[in-house]
Design an enzyme around this catalytic site. Sequence first.
Site, mmCIF file in Angstrom:
data_model
loop_
_atom_site.group_PDB
_atom_site.id
_atom_site.type_symbol
_atom_site.label_atom_id
_atom_site.label_comp_id
_atom_site.label_asym_id
_atom_site.label_seq_id
_atom_site.Cartn_x
_atom_site.Cartn_y
_atom_site.Cartn_z
ATOM 1 N N SER A 296 26.160 -56.145 82.908
ATOM 2 C CA SER A 296 25.853 -57.444 82.478
ATOM 3 C C SER A 296 24.730 -58.316 83.357
ATOM 4 C CB SER A 296 27.053 -58.034 82.133
ATOM 5 O OG SER A 296 27.511 -58.343 83.197
ATOM 6 N N HIS B 210 27.279 -62.595 85.641
ATOM 7 C CA HIS B 210 26.388 -63.251 84.549
ATOM 8 C C HIS B 210 25.277 -64.041 85.223
ATOM 9 C CE1 HIS B 210 29.272 -62.283 81.334
ATOM 10 N NE2 HIS B 210 28.841 -61.093 81.788
#
Length: 346
Positions: free
Chosen positions: A201, A253
Amino acid sequence: MAVGDDDLENRMSAKDRGIGSRGGDRNRIGPPPLPVALSSSTEFGDNALSSRWTSWLVPMFVVANVAVFVVAMFVNNCPNHFESHRLRGHCVAKFLGRLSFEPLRTNPLFGPSSHTLEKLGALEWSKVVEKKEGWRLLTCIWLHAGVIHLGANMLSLVFIGIRLEQQFGFVRIGVIYLLSGIGGSVLSSLFIRNSISVGASGALFGLLGSMLSELFTNWTIYSNKIAALLTLLFVILINLAIGILPHVDNFAHVGGFVTGFLLGFILLARPQFKWLAREHMPQGTPLRYKYKTYQYLLWLLSLVLLIAGFVVALLMLFRGENGNDHCRWCHYLRCVPTSSWRCDDV
């Protein structure tokens, strides 16, 4: 999935990562970037910004991730975990034999145990800092917690990465992907110490970040730029907002996104149209600079911030500092407590 199918940044509690009678796994699921913003922002621009390269690196990344997952399942060897199965159930998809999945109570994403992931290179603070296994900052982005995790990540990578590679080439997109993944791992390690982490991610959010900065640095050559900007901002904000739910690691993230955002200014600036058309101009026409002044300034500023950020973050990490001691509110990026859930042990 769109926002909900987003990248899964899987985090398993350290105290639960054992097998057998040592307890079960608890997953942290993070979102993969939304396939609406899958193509580069040039989709909103002129035909002159069309694809120039054939994408081969992104498909190779997908093949590599799938191959690593198969290896992880082979090493995991679910049928051999007799004690664990007695307590938590039987392997899923037994017909796969050694490649069958762990019981759903152990891993609801249809994959290996956290013990196997840890052995193969998952991110864990104690191993990175105390045992000096810094290579885990990179290896963790190639591991996935299960078929669902792998599928969501690879779908996002295909939609986002192929278009970017076609426009900017494999070198630049490969650098952004890998450095963003490492950037996400570094920030995650600075703030989270009681979990192991696997997933791409951070790298995927880095590609999203580079799309946004690419739009900014090439602002003057786009048509429909406002539509492109609003679409990208909507996708990014929705994905980051999902990260404040329990068991979602938003630090990877954010770290990946910021790294990719800075790299976009450094690697994805486009020459001015007049520079590209210089061969067709009348002889004696004064040559314009290849890039605008603001592009050079953004390039320099981003390069300084990127180098400084990595140096400071890595020094803090390997000195054993806890990022939460320097940022009292940053834990809210990881989980925001509400009447519906608690964040004490997240």
